[in-house]
Design a protein around this motif. Structure first.
Motif, mmCIF file in Angstrom:
data_model
loop_
_atom_site.group_PDB
_atom_site.id
_atom_site.type_symbol
_atom_site.label_atom_id
_atom_site.label_comp_id
_atom_site.label_asym_id
_atom_site.label_seq_id
_atom_site.Cartn_x
_atom_site.Cartn_y
_atom_site.Cartn_z
ATOM 1 N N GLU A 26 53.539 -133.901 46.465
ATOM 2 C CA GLU A 26 54.031 -133.279 45.185
ATOM 3 C C GLU A 26 54.617 -134.460 44.382
ATOM 4 O OE1 GLU A 26 54.941 -130.063 43.072
ATOM 5 O OE2 GLU A 26 54.275 -130.049 45.232
ATOM 6 N N GLY A 27 55.105 -135.588 44.874
ATOM 7 C CA GLY A 27 55.586 -136.534 43.945
ATOM 8 C C GLY A 27 54.748 -137.499 43.468
ATOM 9 N N GLY A 28 53.258 -137.430 43.729
ATOM 10 C CA GLY A 28 52.230 -138.306 43.399
ATOM 11 C C GLY A 28 52.675 -139.618 43.856
ATOM 12 N N GLY A 56 47.872 -136.814 37.057
ATOM 13 C CA GLY A 56 46.920 -135.442 37.219
ATOM 14 C C GLY A 56 47.816 -134.268 38.121
ATOM 15 N N GLY A 57 47.472 -133.140 37.637
ATOM 16 C CA GLY A 57 48.195 -132.115 37.931
ATOM 17 C C GLY A 57 47.435 -131.052 38.857
ATOM 18 N N LEU A 58 45.976 -131.161 39.235
ATOM 19 C CA LEU A 58 45.391 -130.520 40.003
ATOM 20 C C LEU A 58 45.812 -130.840 41.474
ATOM 21 C CD1 LEU A 58 41.599 -129.310 39.899
ATOM 22 C CD2 LEU A 58 42.650 -130.254 42.161
ATOM 23 N N THR A 59 46.302 -129.656 42.233
ATOM 24 C CA THR A 59 46.604 -129.999 43.564
ATOM 25 C C THR A 59 46.047 -129.559 44.713
ATOM 26 O OG1 THR A 59 47.587 -127.793 43.575
ATOM 27 C CG2 THR A 59 49.252 -129.525 42.741
ATOM 28 N N ALA A 60 46.070 -130.309 45.749
ATOM 29 C CA ALA A 60 45.364 -129.873 47.018
ATOM 30 C C ALA A 60 46.580 -129.883 48.033
ATOM 31 C CB ALA A 60 44.324 -130.876 47.461
ATOM 32 N N ARG A 61 46.763 -128.529 48.686
ATOM 33 C CA ARG A 61 47.864 -128.462 49.583
ATOM 34 C C ARG A 61 47.068 -128.174 51.040
ATOM 35 N NH1 ARG A 61 49.955 -126.070 44.569
ATOM 36 N NH2 ARG A 61 51.975 -127.356 44.092
ATOM 37 N N PRO A 62 47.557 -128.388 52.108
ATOM 38 C CA PRO A 62 47.130 -128.243 53.232
ATOM 39 C C PRO A 62 47.452 -126.604 53.798
ATOM 40 C CG PRO A 62 48.947 -129.627 53.407
ATOM 41 C CD PRO A 62 48.851 -129.421 52.111
ATOM 42 N N LEU A 97 45.329 -141.078 35.538
ATOM 43 C CA LEU A 97 45.059 -140.422 36.688
ATOM 44 C C LEU A 97 46.345 -140.037 37.663
ATOM 45 C CD1 LEU A 97 41.994 -142.472 37.795
ATOM 46 C CD2 LEU A 97 42.014 -140.535 36.515
ATOM 47 N N LEU A 98 47.395 -141.135 37.439
ATOM 48 C CA LEU A 98 48.558 -140.742 38.288
ATOM 49 C C LEU A 98 49.511 -139.440 37.667
ATOM 50 C CD1 LEU A 98 49.836 -144.477 38.687
ATOM 51 C CD2 LEU A 98 49.123 -142.778 40.600
ATOM 52 N N PRO A 125 50.865 -143.799 43.642
ATOM 53 C CA PRO A 125 49.431 -144.483 44.273
ATOM 54 C C PRO A 125 48.878 -143.795 45.583
ATOM 55 C CG PRO A 125 50.934 -145.976 43.808
ATOM 56 C CD PRO A 125 51.957 -144.905 43.572
ATOM 57 N N ARG A 126 49.778 -142.988 46.446
ATOM 58 C CA ARG A 126 49.301 -142.808 47.587
ATOM 59 C C ARG A 126 49.484 -141.404 47.753
ATOM 60 N NH1 ARG A 126 45.464 -145.832 49.878
ATOM 61 N NH2 ARG A 126 46.215 -148.151 49.805
ATOM 62 N N GLY A 127 49.553 -140.737 46.440
ATOM 63 C CA GLY A 127 49.803 -139.242 46.585
ATOM 64 C C GLY A 127 48.580 -138.398 46.059
ATOM 65 N N PHE A 128 47.228 -139.075 46.067
ATOM 66 C CA PHE A 128 46.126 -138.342 45.441
ATOM 67 C C PHE A 128 45.122 -138.719 46.741
ATOM 68 C CE2 PHE A 128 48.820 -138.925 41.812
ATOM 69 C CZ PHE A 128 48.377 -137.858 40.893
ATOM 70 N N SER A 129 44.125 -137.830 46.450
ATOM 71 C CA SER A 129 43.026 -137.748 47.394
ATOM 72 C C SER A 129 41.779 -137.164 46.885
ATOM 73 C CB SER A 129 43.149 -137.063 48.816
ATOM 74 O OG SER A 129 44.364 -137.182 49.497
ATOM 75 N N VAL A 130 40.818 -137.717 47.144
ATOM 76 C CA VAL A 130 39.310 -137.236 46.869
ATOM 77 C C VAL A 130 38.671 -136.191 47.633
ATOM 78 C CG1 VAL A 130 36.962 -137.844 46.390
ATOM 79 C CG2 VAL A 130 39.043 -139.566 45.555
ATOM 80 N N PHE A 131 38.193 -135.181 46.998
ATOM 81 C CA PHE A 131 37.601 -134.097 47.562
ATOM 82 C C PHE A 131 35.997 -133.830 47.216
ATOM 83 C CE2 PHE A 131 42.023 -133.464 48.332
ATOM 84 C CZ PHE A 131 42.233 -132.872 49.796
ATOM 85 N N LEU A 132 35.179 -133.610 48.050
ATOM 86 C CA LEU A 132 33.978 -133.094 47.623
ATOM 87 C C LEU A 132 33.615 -131.545 47.918
ATOM 88 C CD1 LEU A 132 30.789 -133.884 46.943
ATOM 89 C CD2 LEU A 132 30.274 -133.922 49.228
ATOM 90 N N VAL A 133 33.554 -131.070 46.739
ATOM 91 C CA VAL A 133 33.764 -129.405 46.911
ATOM 92 C C VAL A 133 32.312 -128.986 46.744
ATOM 93 C CG1 VAL A 133 34.496 -127.268 45.636
ATOM 94 C CG2 VAL A 133 36.090 -129.415 45.823
ATOM 95 N N ASP A 134 31.841 -128.243 47.552
ATOM 96 C CA ASP A 134 30.471 -127.452 47.429
ATOM 97 C C ASP A 134 30.906 -126.021 46.894
ATOM 98 O OD1 ASP A 134 28.207 -126.147 47.861
ATOM 99 O OD2 ASP A 134 27.801 -126.684 49.711
ATOM 100 N N LYS A 135 30.747 -125.891 45.667
ATOM 101 C CA LYS A 135 30.681 -124.830 44.926
ATOM 102 C C LYS A 135 30.166 -123.369 45.556
ATOM 103 C CE LYS A 135 30.289 -125.154 40.367
ATOM 104 N NZ LYS A 135 29.528 -125.859 39.175
#
Length: 564
Positions: free
Chosen positions: A172-174, A135-141, A132-133, A176-186
Motif C-alpha cells: 500500500e505504501g509503495g 504508480g497506482g495500478l495495484t496487485a493484491r494477494p 514509477l514510484l 522501492p520494495r513496494g512494487f512487483s512485475v507480473f507477466l499477464v496472459d490476457k
C-alpha cells in the motif's frame, strides 16, 4: 557471427521490399495517413524469423549477443520506423522475464514469442508518467494469486499483445520494495477483467498501437509473478539498461534512411545550372551527417558490446548512450531537412513523403525508455563515483579490447548493477589520447589530429573537476548539472572514437574516421575544429557523393536512383 546474421537478414528484407510490398514507401505512407497498424510488415518479419532473436538463447531462442539484435533492429528501422517500433516492442516486454523470471515461466513465454505472440511492456500511467514510484495500478494477494486493479497508459501494443509485462504496486505504501512485475496472459483472464483503452493519436509512428489497458478485478495466478515480490523496481531498472541501448538502433536506422534519400537527391537535383552535389554547403551537410552516423554507430556498438563486457557499468553506459544518440541523430535530420527544402515537409509526392514520415517518427525515440532529462539525471547521480574513479584511475582494462571488437563472452545478468562504479572507456581516454599523440610524433597521424585528441582530454579532465565541485541534492538538480551531463556524453563519444582507432587496424580510412569523429565531438563541445574539421567531413561527403577519390569509409547506403 553478428555481422553475418545481420547482413543475411538485410538481404532477406531486400527481397521483401519491392515498391508495392509491406516495406514499400507508398504502402507505409498510406498506412500512416490512415493511422493503421503495419500488420503485413510485422507478419513478414515474423515469417523471416525475427521473433526468435527476441528470445534468450537459454530458452531456445537466437538471442546470444546484443550487437546482433541492435543490428537487426537497425535494419528494420532503416525501412520504416513505425514497423520497427511496433515489432521490436516484444523484446522490451519479454526482457524482464529473461532477466528475473523463473526458468519454467521463461520457457513458456519463449515458446509463445517464437510462435509470434506479441508482448507489451506496461510501465507508465496517465497521471504519473515515468514516475514509477507513484504508480497506482495495484496487485493484491488473493487465494492462489493476485488481483489487478488500475490502468497503464501510453502502452505500445496494449491492444494487439497477448502478454502484458507490467509493474504493479504490491504494498500500500509503495516505496522501492513496494512494487512487483507480473507477466499477464490476457488469454487466461476472465471475461470483462480487462479492457483496452482507445488508441491515442500521435504526431509520429501514427500506425503504432499506442493505447492503454485497464484491469478491473483481473485475477492472475502466482505463476505470473516475475521474480520475488517487491523486486519489481529493481527488475525494471536492470531491464532498462538493455532496452535503452536497443532503442538507439531506431535512431541509427532513421539516419541510414535519411541518407538513402538525401544522397541521390543531391546527385540528381539541378539548381541554377549546377548539381546540388557539387555545392560546398550541400557536401558539408552530408559529410557532417555521415560523421554523426559514424560516431553514433560507434557509441551504440560499444554500448551493445558493453552489455557483455562491462556489465557492472551498464547503468551509466546505457543512460549516456540513450541521451546522446537520438539527439545527435535528430540534429543531423534537421540539417538534412533544410537541404531537402520543402520536399522534407511533404507528406505526398516526394518519395511518398517518406522523409517527412521518418523525421516525425524519429522524434519519439528520445522519449522511449527514459527521456533525455531522465537519463541525464541518472548520469548526474553517477558524478561522485565517476569523479572518484577518474581520480584513482579505476578502470577494467582487461575488458576494453572485447568492448571494441572480437568475440563476446555470454551475457551474465547477475553482474548488472543499479549504479556504476566508474566508466572504463572515459577513464582510459587519456591513454588513448597519448597513443594518438605518439602516432603523430612518429609521422603516422597529423599533428592536427593529435591536437584534437589533446583538447578532448582537457575537456574531459575539466568535466571531472566540475563533477567534484557540483553542489546538488537528490531533489534539487541545478541546470548546470544537466549541462555537464550533456558534455560528459560527448566525452564518452570521443572516448569511443579514440579507442576504436587504438584497438583497430591502422588504415587511411580509420584515420579519416578518427579525424571526422573528433571534429564532430569537439564542434558540439563548442571547441574550434578549423580547417581540419572541414577537410575530414568533406572527404566523407566525397565517399558518399563521388566522384570519390577513395573508397567510402562508411557502409554505403542503398541509394534510390532517379530522385529529382
Amino acid at each position: 557471427m553478428s555481422h553475418v546474421a545481420v547482413t543475411a537478414f538485410d538481404t532477406l528484407l531486400d527481397g521483401a521490399d519491392p515498391a508495392s510490398g509491406p516495406f514499400g514507401a507508398a504502402v507505409n505512407a498510406e498506412l500512416d495517413r490512415r493511422e493503421d497498424f503495419p500488420a503485413e510488415a510485422c507478419a513478414a518479419l515474423d515469417s523471416l524469423g525475427l521473433p526468435a532473436h527476441y528470445v534468450d538463447a537459454r530458452y531456445g531462442g537466437r538471442l546470444r549477443d546484443m550487437p546482433e539484435l541492435v543490428g537487426l533492429q537497425r535494419a528494420v528501422a532503416r525501412r520504416d520506423l513505425t514497423v520497427a517500433v511496433a515489432h521490436g516492442k516484444t523484446f522490451l516486454g519479454a526482457a524482464p522475464v529473461w532477466l528475473a523470471g523463473r526458468p519454467d515461466q521463461a520457457a513458456r513465454l519463449a515458446g509463445a514469442v517464437r510462435g509470434g505472440a506479441v508482448v507489451s511492456w506496461a510501465l507508465t500511467e496517465r497521471d504519473h508518467g515515468g514516475d514509477l514510484l507513484a504508480g497506482g495500478l495495484t496487485a493484491r494477494p488473493v487465494s492462489g494469486g493476485w488481483r489487478l486493479d488500475g490502468e497503464k497508459w501510453l502502452i505500445n501494443n496494449a491492444g494487439r499483445s497477448r502478454y502484458v509485462c507490467l509493474l504493479a504496486r504490491t504494498r500500500e505504501g509503495g516505496g522501492p520494495r513496494g512494487f512487483s512485475v507480473f507477466l499477464v496472459d490476457k488469454d487466461r483472464l476472465a471475461p470483462g477483467a480487462y479492457r483496452v483503452l482507445p488508441k491515442v493519436r500521435t504526431h509520429g509512428i501514427r500506425g503504432a498501437d499506442i493505447s492503454g489497458i485497464a484491469f478491473d478485478g483481473a485475477v492472475v495466478g502466482d505463476d505470473s509473478l516475475v521474480g520475488a515480490e517487491g523486486t519489481g523496481l529493481d527488475t525494471v531498472l536492470r531491464t532498462l539498461q538493455l532496452t535503452r541501448v536497443l532503442c538507439t538502433a531506431l535512431s541509427l536506422g532513421a539516419l541510414d534512411h535519411a541518407l538513402d534519400i538525401a544522397v541521390p537527391y543531391a546527385r540528381g537535383r539541378n539548381l541554377y545550372g549546377r548539381d546540388l552535389a557539387t555545392l560546398p554547403r550541400v557536401r558539408r551537410v552530408l559529410g557532417e551527417a555521415a560523421a554523426a552516423l559514424d560516431v553514433a554507430g560507434t557509441v551504440v556498438d560499444v554500448a551493445a558490446r558493453a552489455i557483455h563486457t562491462l556489465t557492472p557499468e551498464l547503468a551509466l553506459v546505457s543512460a549516456v548512450t540513450k541521451a546522446l544518440v537520438p539527439n545527435l541523430v535528430q540534429d543531423a535530420l534537421d540539417r538534412i531537412t533544410e537541404l531537402l527544402g520543402v520536399r522534407g515537409f511533404l507528406s505526398e509526392g516526394f518519395l511518398d513523403g517518406s522523409f517527412a514520415k521518418l523525421e516525425r517518427d524519429h522524434r519519439i525515440v528520445a522519449v522511449f525508455d527514459g527521456s533525455t532529462a531522465v537519463t541525464r539525471n541518472l548520469a548526474v547521480d553517477h558524478f561522485p563515483s565517476l569523479a572518484r574513479a577518474w581520480r584513482t584511475g579505476r578502470a577494467d582494462r582487461a575488458a576494453l579490447p572485447a568492448t571494441l571488437a572480437g568475440p563476446l563472452p555470454p551475457f551474465a545478468p547477475e553482474r548488472l548493477r543499479l549504479l556504476s562504479g566508474g566508466d572504463t572507456l572515459v577513464a582510459l581516454l587519456p591513454e588513448a589520447a597519448e597513443a594518438v599523440r605518439r602516432a603523430a610524433r612518429q609521422g603516422l597521424l597529423s599533428r592536427e589530429t593529435a591536437g584534437m585528441a589533446a583538447r578532448l582530454e582537457a575537456v574531459t579532465r575539466a568535466a571531472h573537476r566540475s563533477m567534484e565541485s557540483l553542489d546538488r541534492t537528490p531533489r534539487e538538480v541545478p541546470q548546470r548539472a544537466f549541462d555537464l551531463a550533456a558534455r560528459y556524453e560527448l566525452c564518452f563519444a570521443g572516448a569511443a572514437v579514440l579507442h576504436r582507432w587504438t584497438q583497430g587496424p591502422r588504415t587511411p580510412d580509420a584515420d579519416l574516421r578518427l579525424r571526422a569523429g573528433l571534429a564532430l565531438v569537439l564542434d558540439r563541445l563548442g571547441l574550434p575544429g578549423g580547417a581540419h574539421r572541414s577537410e575530414a567531413h568533406d572527404r566523407l561527403a566525397d565517399g558518399l557523393l563521388g566522384p570519390a577519390r577513395h573508397a567510402p569509409v562508411l557502409p554505403a547506403p542503398r541509394f534510390r536512383e532517379g530522385v529529382r
